[in-house]
Design a protein around this motif. Structure first.
Motif, PDB file in Angstrom:
ATOM      1  N   GLY A  23     -40.029 -19.044  -1.239  1.00 30.22           N
ATOM      2  CA  GLY A  23     -38.754 -18.795  -0.571  1.00 30.22           C
ATOM      3  C   GLY A  23     -37.912 -17.901  -1.455  1.00 30.22           C
ATOM      4  O   GLY A  23     -38.100 -17.880  -2.668  1.00 30.22           O
ATOM      5  N   PRO A  24     -36.971 -17.172  -0.838  1.00 27.38           N
ATOM      6  CA  PRO A  24     -36.163 -16.239  -1.628  1.00 27.38           C
ATOM      7  C   PRO A  24     -35.326 -16.944  -2.684  1.00 27.38           C
ATOM      8  O   PRO A  24     -35.139 -18.163  -2.632  1.00 27.38           O
ATOM      9  N   SER A  25     -34.838 -16.180  -3.607  1.00 31.60           N
ATOM     10  CA  SER A  25     -33.940 -16.684  -4.635  1.00 31.60           C
ATOM     11  C   SER A  25     -32.744 -17.370  -3.968  1.00 31.60           C
ATOM     12  O   SER A  25     -32.194 -16.843  -3.009  1.00 31.60           O
ATOM     13  N   GLY A  26     -32.397 -18.557  -4.438  1.00 31.82           N
ATOM     14  CA  GLY A  26     -31.277 -19.280  -3.848  1.00 31.82           C
ATOM     15  C   GLY A  26     -31.646 -20.145  -2.659  1.00 31.82           C
ATOM     16  O   GLY A  26     -30.782 -20.781  -2.057  1.00 31.82           O
ATOM     17  N   SER A  27     -32.948 -20.222  -2.325  1.00 33.75           N
ATOM     18  CA  SER A  27     -33.344 -20.992  -1.137  1.00 33.75           C
ATOM     19  C   SER A  27     -33.462 -22.486  -1.420  1.00 33.75           C
ATOM     20  O   SER A  27     -33.635 -23.275  -0.489  1.00 33.75           O
ATOM     21  N   GLY A  28     -33.398 -22.889  -2.705  1.00 31.34           N
ATOM     22  CA  GLY A  28     -33.378 -24.323  -3.003  1.00 31.34           C
ATOM     23  C   GLY A  28     -34.586 -24.843  -3.767  1.00 31.34           C
ATOM     24  O   GLY A  28     -34.702 -26.053  -3.991  1.00 31.34           O
ATOM     25  N   LYS A  29     -35.477 -23.959  -4.203  1.00 31.04           N
ATOM     26  CA  LYS A  29     -36.716 -24.394  -4.853  1.00 31.04           C
ATOM     27  C   LYS A  29     -36.427 -25.185  -6.144  1.00 31.04           C
ATOM     28  O   LYS A  29     -36.959 -26.266  -6.350  1.00 31.04           O
ATOM     29  N   SER A  30     -35.591 -24.618  -7.006  1.00 30.14           N
ATOM     30  CA  SER A  30     -35.292 -25.311  -8.270  1.00 30.14           C
ATOM     31  C   SER A  30     -34.569 -26.626  -8.014  1.00 30.14           C
ATOM     32  O   SER A  30     -34.806 -27.615  -8.719  1.00 30.14           O
ATOM     33  N   THR A  31     -33.701 -26.634  -7.040  1.00 33.36           N
ATOM     34  CA  THR A  31     -32.977 -27.872  -6.709  1.00 33.36           C
ATOM     35  C   THR A  31     -33.972 -28.955  -6.314  1.00 33.36           C
ATOM     36  O   THR A  31     -33.861 -30.108  -6.763  1.00 33.36           O
ATOM     37  N   LEU A  32     -34.964 -28.587  -5.518  1.00 32.12           N
ATOM     38  CA  LEU A  32     -35.973 -29.564  -5.099  1.00 32.12           C
ATOM     39  C   LEU A  32     -36.700 -30.126  -6.330  1.00 32.12           C
ATOM     40  O   LEU A  32     -36.881 -31.343  -6.461  1.00 32.12           O
ATOM     41  N   LEU A  33     -37.067 -29.256  -7.258  1.00 33.10           N
ATOM     42  CA  LEU A  33     -37.762 -29.724  -8.468  1.00 33.10           C
ATOM     43  C   LEU A  33     -36.832 -30.591  -9.322  1.00 33.10           C
ATOM     44  O   LEU A  33     -37.250 -31.603  -9.875  1.00 33.10           O
ATOM     45  N   ARG A  34     -35.562 -30.191  -9.403  1.00 34.55           N
ATOM     46  CA  ARG A  34     -34.619 -30.967 -10.225  1.00 34.55           C
ATOM     47  C   ARG A  34     -34.381 -32.370  -9.666  1.00 34.55           C
ATOM     48  O   ARG A  34     -34.138 -33.313 -10.426  1.00 34.55           O
ATOM     49  N   LEU A  35     -34.466 -32.508  -8.345  1.00 35.56           N
ATOM     50  CA  LEU A  35     -34.328 -33.844  -7.749  1.00 35.56           C
ATOM     51  C   LEU A  35     -35.484 -34.740  -8.178  1.00 35.56           C
ATOM     52  O   LEU A  35     -35.297 -35.937  -8.422  1.00 35.56           O
ATOM     53  N   SER A  87     -25.825 -31.160  -1.755  1.00 36.01           N
ATOM     54  CA  SER A  87     -24.706 -30.222  -1.790  1.00 36.01           C
ATOM     55  C   SER A  87     -24.135 -30.258  -3.193  1.00 36.01           C
ATOM     56  O   SER A  87     -23.823 -31.331  -3.695  1.00 36.01           O
ATOM     57  N   TYR A  88     -24.014 -29.104  -3.836  1.00 39.23           N
ATOM     58  CA  TYR A  88     -23.387 -29.078  -5.150  1.00 39.23           C
ATOM     59  C   TYR A  88     -21.874 -29.172  -5.032  1.00 39.23           C
ATOM     60  O   TYR A  88     -21.215 -29.780  -5.846  1.00 39.23           O
ATOM     61  N   HIS A  89     -21.336 -28.521  -3.980  1.00 42.06           N
ATOM     62  CA  HIS A  89     -19.887 -28.554  -3.753  1.00 42.06           C
ATOM     63  C   HIS A  89     -19.661 -28.858  -2.283  1.00 42.06           C
ATOM     64  O   HIS A  89     -20.272 -28.219  -1.431  1.00 42.06           O
ATOM     65  N   SER A  90     -18.788 -29.840  -2.022  1.00 43.98           N
ATOM     66  CA  SER A  90     -18.523 -30.149  -0.616  1.00 43.98           C
ATOM     67  C   SER A  90     -17.845 -28.950   0.035  1.00 43.98           C
ATOM     68  O   SER A  90     -17.088 -28.219  -0.598  1.00 43.98           O
ATOM     69  N   PRO A 146     -25.201 -26.569   1.969  1.00 43.23           N
ATOM     70  CA  PRO A 146     -25.996 -27.347   1.013  1.00 43.23           C
ATOM     71  C   PRO A 146     -27.156 -26.535   0.433  1.00 43.23           C
ATOM     72  O   PRO A 146     -27.702 -25.663   1.109  1.00 43.23           O
ATOM     73  N   ALA A 147     -27.495 -26.835  -0.820  1.00 44.21           N
ATOM     74  CA  ALA A 147     -28.639 -26.176  -1.474  1.00 44.21           C
ATOM     75  C   ALA A 147     -29.944 -26.621  -0.832  1.00 44.21           C
ATOM     76  O   ALA A 147     -30.912 -25.869  -0.768  1.00 44.21           O
ATOM     77  N   LEU A 148     -29.973 -27.883  -0.368  1.00 49.56           N
ATOM     78  CA  LEU A 148     -31.102 -28.399   0.414  1.00 49.56           C
ATOM     79  C   LEU A 148     -30.526 -29.130   1.613  1.00 49.56           C
ATOM     80  O   LEU A 148     -29.549 -29.877   1.478  1.00 49.56           O
TER      81      LEU A 148
HETATM   82  P1  ADP Z   1     -33.985 -21.195  -5.972  1.00 46.27           P
HETATM   83  O1  ADP Z   1     -34.637 -22.015  -7.036  1.00 46.27           O
HETATM   84  O2  ADP Z   1     -34.800 -21.113  -4.708  1.00 46.27           O
HETATM   85  O3  ADP Z   1     -33.542 -19.861  -6.444  1.00 46.27           O
HETATM   86  P2  ADP Z   1     -31.703 -22.987  -6.324  1.00 46.27           P
HETATM   87  O4  ADP Z   1     -32.150 -24.365  -6.045  1.00 46.27           O
HETATM   88  O5  ADP Z   1     -31.567 -22.553  -7.731  1.00 46.27           O
HETATM   89  O6  ADP Z   1     -32.661 -21.967  -5.505  1.00 46.27           O
HETATM   90  O7  ADP Z   1     -30.306 -22.731  -5.602  1.00 46.27           O
HETATM   91  C1  ADP Z   1     -30.049 -23.140  -4.264  1.00 46.27           C
HETATM   92  C2  ADP Z   1     -28.559 -22.968  -3.992  1.00 46.27           C
HETATM   93  O8  ADP Z   1     -27.830 -23.895  -4.761  1.00 46.27           O
HETATM   94  C3  ADP Z   1     -28.007 -21.588  -4.342  1.00 46.27           C
HETATM   95  O9  ADP Z   1     -27.015 -21.267  -3.418  1.00 46.27           O
HETATM   96  C4  ADP Z   1     -27.415 -21.824  -5.714  1.00 46.27           C
HETATM   97  O10 ADP Z   1     -26.342 -20.925  -5.956  1.00 46.27           O
HETATM   98  C5  ADP Z   1     -26.918 -23.247  -5.608  1.00 46.27           C
HETATM   99  N1  ADP Z   1     -26.923 -23.946  -6.918  1.00 46.27           N
HETATM  100  C6  ADP Z   1     -28.019 -24.169  -7.685  1.00 46.27           C
HETATM  101  N2  ADP Z   1     -27.692 -24.864  -8.793  1.00 46.27           N
HETATM  102  C7  ADP Z   1     -26.354 -25.083  -8.725  1.00 46.27           C
HETATM  103  C8  ADP Z   1     -25.424 -25.752  -9.560  1.00 46.27           C
HETATM  104  N3  ADP Z   1     -25.796 -26.350 -10.700  1.00 46.27           N
HETATM  105  N4  ADP Z   1     -24.122 -25.780  -9.160  1.00 46.27           N
HETATM  106  C9  ADP Z   1     -23.738 -25.198  -8.013  1.00 46.27           C
HETATM  107  N5  ADP Z   1     -24.573 -24.569  -7.169  1.00 46.27           N
HETATM  108  C10 ADP Z   1     -25.858 -24.506  -7.514  1.00 46.27           C
END
Ligand code: ADP
Ligand code: ADP
Length: 229
Positions: free
Chosen positions: A36-48, A10-13, A17-19
């Motif tokens: 998965g669609p934009s915003g589905s959490g793909k980049s977050t998974l890679l960043r972890l 979760s980025y913000h409580s 959650p992003a994942l």
């Molecule tokens: P994708 O790569 O599938 O487009 P992201 O992992 O970028 O998905 O985003 C997943 C969710 O987390 C979205 O709702 C996005 O707005 C949110 N998010 C991503 N990065 C941040 C961040 N640094 N701070 C707050 N929210 C974020």
């Protein structure tokens, strides 16, 4: 190689959650599409996996180690074992193709004579022989992405993460980058590629992991971009 156990980020409580409770295992040598669609959490998974973020709960493991508990001073070591390329290439504009790859090696402390030998070899490997001395703005998008791949490979990572690597490329050039990642995988590197490129996913028929609103909704051994394929 990679294991996620009940991973929530979760980025913000108070917000979704992003994942959300992700369980995922990726073995050595696998090739995995993350869709998965934009915003589905793909980049977050890679960043972890790169330790650019830590999970809110759950465990992310790389090669048996808990990524969140790696001391900060050891994170550069992790980033040598987990290479990454991005949609926007992220090259240094004031360095040539060779200079970009050499810079990545210099920061890892490799001796100059090793850098001088290895840089042309790696650029040759990605199909850029003869273009070593061009600056990014003298290279096509596909060539710039090849430099980025060379830069990621030079540390000999066990895993290569690619976040929309074909997103800025025309279909034919994107297919070339796809073939390059396929070849890198065939010689043993685990590849995880987040993509919206349905045509590539449908052609390759590899493992497909699909996210939707941060949940894992599909994990298919040899899938297409759409669940029905
Ligand atoms: P994708 O790569 O599938 O487009 P992201 O992992 O970028 O998905 O985003 C997943 C969710 O987390 C979205 O709702 C996005 O707005 C949110 N998010 C991503 N990065 C941040 C961040 N640094 N701070 C707050 N929210 C974020
Ligand atoms: P740049 O102008 O891109 O910064 P430099 O000439 O300053 O390039 O070189 C930076 C590093 O890149 C040096 O360590 C050098 O060994 C390496 N390098 C530059 N050009 C080549 C080349 N054609 N082949 C191999 N290594 C190179």
């Amino acid at each position: 190689m990679v294991r996620m156990t009940s991973v929530t980020k979760s980025y913000h409580s108070g917000t979704r959650p992003a994942l959300d409770d992700i369980n995922l295992e990726i073995g050595a040598g696998e090739f995995v599409f993350l869709v998965g669609p934009s915003g589905s959490g793909k980049s977050t998974l890679l960043r972890l996996l790169l330790r650019e973020e830590r999970p809110t709960s759950g465990v992310v493991e790389f090669a048996g180690r808990d990524v969140a508990s790696i001391p900060d001073r050891r994170v550069p070591l992790l980033r040598r074992q987990v290479g990454c390329v991005f949609q926007d290439f992220r090259l240094l504009a004031d360095r040539t193709a060779a200079g970009n790859v050499a810079f990545a090696m210099d920061v890892t402390g490799r001796p100059r004579h090793v850098v001088r030998t290895v840089v042309p070899e790696v650029l040759d490997l990605v199909g850029l022989a003869g273009k070593e001395n061009r600056y990014p703005d003298e290279l096509s998008g596909g060539e710039q992405q090849r430099v980025a791949v060379a830069r990621a490979l030079v540390a000999r990572p066990q895993v290569l993460l690619a976040d929309e690597p074909t997103g800025n490329l025309d279909p034919a050039t994107g297919a070339g980058i796809m073939n390059l990642l396929g070849a890198i995988n065939r010689v043993g590197t685990t590849v995880v590629m987040a993509t919206h490129n349905a045509a590539l996913v449908d052609t390759m028929r590899r493992r497909v992991v699909e996210l939707e609103h941060g949940t894992l909704v599909r994990d298919q051994a040899s899938g297409g971009y759409e669940p029905t394929l």
